[in-house]
Design a protein around this motif. Structure first.
Motif, PDB file in Angstrom:
ATOM      1  N   PHE A 272       0.961  -1.146  -0.037  1.00  0.00           N
ATOM      2  CA  PHE A 272      -0.032   0.062  -0.052  1.00  0.00           C
ATOM      3  C   PHE A 272       0.835   1.261  -0.079  1.00  0.00           C
ATOM      4  N   ALA A 273       0.710   2.131  -0.837  1.00  0.00           N
ATOM      5  CA  ALA A 273       1.342   3.267  -0.971  1.00  0.00           C
ATOM      6  C   ALA A 273       0.894   4.272   0.011  1.00  0.00           C
ATOM      7  N   LEU A 274       1.641   4.853   0.812  1.00  0.00           N
ATOM      8  CA  LEU A 274       1.426   5.988   2.103  1.00  0.00           C
ATOM      9  C   LEU A 274       1.156   7.281   1.486  1.00  0.00           C
ATOM     10  N   ASN A 275       2.365   7.411   0.432  1.00  0.00           N
ATOM     11  CA  ASN A 275       2.415   8.798  -0.105  1.00  0.00           C
ATOM     12  C   ASN A 275       3.185   8.457  -1.332  1.00  0.00           C
ATOM     13  N   GLU A 276       3.895   9.384  -2.048  1.00  0.00           N
ATOM     14  CA  GLU A 276       4.511   9.230  -3.397  1.00  0.00           C
ATOM     15  C   GLU A 276       5.894   8.345  -2.937  1.00  0.00           C
ATOM     16  N   GLN A 277       6.344   8.409  -1.837  1.00  0.00           N
ATOM     17  CA  GLN A 277       7.743   7.907  -1.591  1.00  0.00           C
ATOM     18  C   GLN A 277       7.673   6.408  -0.738  1.00  0.00           C
ATOM     19  N   VAL A 278       6.643   6.592   0.384  1.00  0.00           N
ATOM     20  CA  VAL A 278       6.766   5.543   1.237  1.00  0.00           C
ATOM     21  C   VAL A 278       5.370   4.756   1.219  1.00  0.00           C
ATOM     22  N   TYR A 279       5.837   3.337   1.476  1.00  0.00           N
ATOM     23  CA  TYR A 279       4.780   2.492   1.405  1.00  0.00           C
ATOM     24  C   TYR A 279       5.027   1.353   2.412  1.00  0.00           C
ATOM     25  N   ALA A 280       4.018   0.621   2.642  1.00  0.00           N
ATOM     26  CA  ALA A 280       3.817  -0.250   3.813  1.00  0.00           C
ATOM     27  C   ALA A 280       3.302  -1.678   3.079  1.00  0.00           C
ATOM     28  N   TYR A 281       3.838  -2.811   3.666  1.00  0.00           N
ATOM     29  CA  TYR A 281       3.383  -4.115   3.123  1.00  0.00           C
ATOM     30  C   TYR A 281       3.106  -5.151   4.107  1.00  0.00           C
ATOM     31  N   LEU A 282       2.390  -6.240   3.853  1.00  0.00           N
ATOM     32  CA  LEU A 282       2.094  -7.338   4.514  1.00  0.00           C
ATOM     33  C   LEU A 282       2.723  -8.350   3.625  1.00  0.00           C
ATOM     34  N   MET A 283       3.048  -9.368   4.247  1.00  0.00           N
ATOM     35  CA  MET A 283       3.736 -10.504   3.350  1.00  0.00           C
ATOM     36  C   MET A 283       3.619 -11.763   3.634  1.00  0.00           C
ATOM     37  N   PRO A 284       2.758 -12.645   3.444  1.00  0.00           N
ATOM     38  CA  PRO A 284       2.690 -13.994   3.841  1.00  0.00           C
ATOM     39  C   PRO A 284       3.738 -14.704   2.970  1.00  0.00           C
ATOM     40  N   SER A 285       4.428 -15.706   3.611  1.00  0.00           N
ATOM     41  CA  SER A 285       5.591 -16.574   2.901  1.00  0.00           C
ATOM     42  C   SER A 285       5.351 -17.905   3.122  1.00  0.00           C
ATOM     43  N   TYR A 286       6.259 -18.701   2.080  1.00  0.00           N
ATOM     44  CA  TYR A 286       6.514 -20.152   2.556  1.00  0.00           C
ATOM     45  C   TYR A 286       7.917 -20.088   2.449  1.00  0.00           C
ATOM     46  N   GLY A 287       8.577 -20.749   3.456  1.00  0.00           N
ATOM     47  CA  GLY A 287      10.128 -20.523   3.379  1.00  0.00           C
ATOM     48  C   GLY A 287      10.704 -21.779   3.923  1.00  0.00           C
ATOM     49  N   ASN A 288      12.004 -21.999   3.558  1.00  0.00           N
ATOM     50  CA  ASN A 288      12.856 -23.057   3.997  1.00  0.00           C
ATOM     51  C   ASN A 288      14.193 -22.615   4.253  1.00  0.00           C
ATOM     52  N   ALA A 289      14.793 -23.147   5.660  1.00  0.00           N
ATOM     53  CA  ALA A 289      16.018 -22.992   6.038  1.00  0.00           C
ATOM     54  C   ALA A 289      16.768 -24.213   6.203  1.00  0.00           C
ATOM     55  N   LYS A 290      17.865 -24.434   5.448  1.00  0.00           N
ATOM     56  CA  LYS A 290      18.809 -25.563   5.765  1.00  0.00           C
ATOM     57  C   LYS A 290      19.738 -25.298   6.677  1.00  0.00           C
ATOM     58  N   LEU A 291      19.914 -25.938   7.803  1.00  0.00           N
ATOM     59  CA  LEU A 291      20.958 -25.690   8.872  1.00  0.00           C
ATOM     60  C   LEU A 291      21.773 -27.151   8.935  1.00  0.00           C
ATOM     61  N   SER A 292      23.296 -26.736   9.003  1.00  0.00           N
ATOM     62  CA  SER A 292      23.941 -27.946   9.572  1.00  0.00           C
ATOM     63  C   SER A 292      24.508 -27.786  10.750  1.00  0.00           C
ATOM     64  N   ALA A 293      24.666 -28.805  11.571  1.00  0.00           N
ATOM     65  CA  ALA A 293      25.470 -28.717  12.749  1.00  0.00           C
ATOM     66  C   ALA A 293      26.638 -29.847  12.782  1.00  0.00           C
ATOM     67  N   SER A 294      27.599 -29.206  13.349  1.00  0.00           N
ATOM     68  CA  SER A 294      28.697 -30.006  13.690  1.00  0.00           C
ATOM     69  C   SER A 294      29.535 -30.047  14.849  1.00  0.00           C
ATOM     70  N   VAL A 295      29.791 -31.318  15.503  1.00  0.00           N
ATOM     71  CA  VAL A 295      30.321 -31.248  16.853  1.00  0.00           C
ATOM     72  C   VAL A 295      31.310 -32.766  16.830  1.00  0.00           C
ATOM     73  N   VAL A 296      32.708 -32.100  17.191  1.00  0.00           N
ATOM     74  CA  VAL A 296      33.703 -33.334  17.359  1.00  0.00           C
ATOM     75  C   VAL A 296      34.014 -34.187  15.906  1.00  0.00           C
ATOM     76  N   GLY A 297      33.804 -33.338  14.756  1.00  0.00           N
ATOM     77  CA  GLY A 297      33.949 -33.992  13.318  1.00  0.00           C
ATOM     78  C   GLY A 297      33.118 -34.628  12.943  1.00  0.00           C
ATOM     79  N   GLU A 298      31.601 -34.747  13.577  1.00  0.00           N
ATOM     80  CA  GLU A 298      30.403 -35.116  12.912  1.00  0.00           C
ATOM     81  C   GLU A 298      29.765 -34.136  12.613  1.00  0.00           C
ATOM     82  N   SER A 299      29.110 -34.274  11.487  1.00  0.00           N
ATOM     83  CA  SER A 299      28.062 -33.234  10.880  1.00  0.00           C
ATOM     84  C   SER A 299      26.746 -33.940  10.410  1.00  0.00           C
ATOM     85  N   VAL A 300      25.729 -32.978  10.576  1.00  0.00           N
ATOM     86  CA  VAL A 300      24.484 -33.464  10.108  1.00  0.00           C
ATOM     87  C   VAL A 300      23.610 -32.203   9.900  1.00  0.00           C
TER      88      VAL A 300
END
Length: 166
Positions: free
Chosen positions: A94-122
């Motif tokens: 939504f434009a609030l004026n000529e330069q400023v706008y606001a938005y709402l944003m639903p998303s579907y996201g994915n994060a890939k994480l890796s964990a490592s300890v003592v030479g082992e990783s998952v």
């Protein structure tokens, strides 16, 4: 059949030529009670519907971890890395004026994480629905800066990005 194929190709070319594409680059901080990551994020978006003060924009973001974290568990340090962050967004702007706008944003996201300890990783990744919003300041017709907040399950995502139209 050849005529239908040619007509379809020409209409597709006309559609993409009049498209309102934008791209961006930014920084996102992903955190919850236990961990805190930083990511360099690139995005591409398409303005699906535009009126005078309202726009509907679909987008895709892809980020790579640039700040990792570690946690202590049972006198052992576990290193955790953000391998990638991907999100598919629908931005209701939504434009609030000529330069400023606001938005709402639903998303579907994915994060890939890796964990490592003592030479082992998952590694592990998971898709989740998220929601959030933001505000933007448009420098001119081609470029803007945005600040956003999103939440995916128990993870907060704070971001700042520079966007440009092409």
């Amino acid at each position: 059949m050849k005529k239908i194929t040619l007509a379809s190709l020409f209409s597709l070319c006309a559609f993409t030529a009049s498209a309102e594409w934008s791209g961006g680059v930014g920084y996102a901080n992903l955190s919850n009670d236990d961990i805190n990551f930083g990511a360099l994020v690139g995005e591409v978006a398409y303005n699906v519907h535009k009126e005078e003060k309202f726009s509907l924009i679909t987008g895709l973001r892809y980020g790579i971890g640039i700040q990792d974290d570690s946690v202590r568990y049972a006198n052992t340090t576990i290193d955790i890395e953000l391998d990638r962050f991907v999100a598919i967004d629908v931005k209701v702007q939504f434009a609030l004026n000529e330069q400023v706008y606001a938005y709402l944003m639903p998303s579907y996201g994915n994060a890939k994480l890796s964990a490592s300890v003592v030479g082992e990783s998952v590694s592990e990744d998971e898709w989740e629905f998220g929601y959030g919003g933001g505000i933007g300041y448009q420098f001119n017709q081609q470029s803007a800066i945005e600040a956003s907040y999103q939440q995916f399950d128990d993870t907060d995502v704070l971001g700042v990005s520079y966007t440009f139209k092409f």
